[in-house]
Design an enzyme around this catalytic site. Structure first.
Site, short mmCIF file in Angstrom:
data_model
loop_
_atom_site.label_atom_id
_atom_site.label_comp_id
_atom_site.label_asym_id
_atom_site.label_seq_id
_atom_site.Cartn_x
_atom_site.Cartn_y
_atom_site.Cartn_z
N GLY A 45 41.74 34.27 39.39
CA GLY A 45 42.91 34.66 38.61
C GLY A 45 43.18 36.14 38.75
O GLY A 45 42.32 36.92 39.14
N GLN A 50 46.27 44.15 36.33
CA GLN A 50 45.25 44.39 37.36
C GLN A 50 45.85 44.94 38.65
O GLN A 50 45.13 45.45 39.49
CB GLN A 50 44.47 43.12 37.66
N CYS A 87 34.93 39.79 37.47
CA CYS A 87 36.33 40.22 37.41
C CYS A 87 36.65 41.08 38.62
O CYS A 87 35.85 41.94 39.01
CB CYS A 87 36.58 40.99 36.12
N LEU A 88 37.83 40.85 39.19
CA LEU A 88 38.25 41.65 40.34
C LEU A 88 38.43 43.12 39.98
O LEU A 88 38.42 43.97 40.86
CB LEU A 88 39.55 41.07 40.93
N HIS A 129 40.34 34.21 30.38
CA HIS A 129 39.99 35.50 30.99
C HIS A 129 41.25 36.28 31.34
O HIS A 129 41.39 37.46 31.01
CB HIS A 129 39.13 35.25 32.24
N GLU A 130 42.21 35.61 31.99
CA GLU A 130 43.44 36.30 32.40
C GLU A 130 44.31 36.67 31.22
O GLU A 130 44.90 37.76 31.20
CB GLU A 130 44.21 35.46 33.42
N HIS A 133 43.37 39.89 29.61
CA HIS A 133 43.88 41.08 30.31
C HIS A 133 45.21 41.54 29.73
O HIS A 133 45.50 42.74 29.70
CB HIS A 133 44.06 40.80 31.81
#
Length: 151
Positions: A45, A50, A87-88, A129-130, A133
């Site tokens: 995701g 991000q 996480c990216l 999770h997304e 953000h």
């Protein structure tokens, strides 16, 4: 276009994102770029902040399919799961996070049409999770035992 994924420490990751008000070519371009960036990064995701854009838009790529969620809102959450996340925007780290087992979300697509979805298991974890953000929350804020991914 592949966009740079911002890393922990960048203030955009800690902002509460603004709702999307215009469903236009600019939004479509952002979502296209996010999809391409996510594919290249091989993640599950990606949220707009991000890639440095403080808007309420995320994309999720899970076994159930690829989803774009604009202005997503939880309707309900049920159950509980506990497991590893990364996480990216927090490269090289992982930690265990408690999340709902099942969630229902309402959202809009890139054209402004309203939808809902129910996600379970890993899909629910990715959605949660997304969406975090979008409120400036990183998984490391909720995780137990954040560690290097090699451990």
């Amino acid at each position: 276009m592949i966009r740079e994924i911002v890393q922990v420490g960048d203030p955009v990751l800690r902002k509460r994102c603004e709702p999307v008000n215009r469903f236009d070519g600019e939004l479509a371009k952002l979502l296209d770029d996010m999809k391409e960036t996510l594919k290249k990064a091989e993640g599950a995701g990606l949220a707009a902040p991000q890639v440095g854009v403080p808007l309420r838009a995320v994309c999720v790529d899970v076994p159930e399919g690829y989803f774009e969620l604009v202005n997503p809102v939880f309707v309900w959450q049920k159950g509980e799961q506990y497991g590893a996340e990364g996480c990216l925007s927090v490269r090289g780290k992982a930690g265990n996070v408690r999340r709902p087992e099942k969630v229902k979300v309402i959202f809009y697509d890139r054209k402004g049409d309203r939808y809902s979805l129910v996600a379970r298991g890993f899909f629910a974890r990715a959605v949660c999770h997304e969406l975090d953000h979008l409120d400036g929350i990183l998984y490391i804020d909720k995780a137990d035992g954040v560690r290097d991914e090699e451990d």
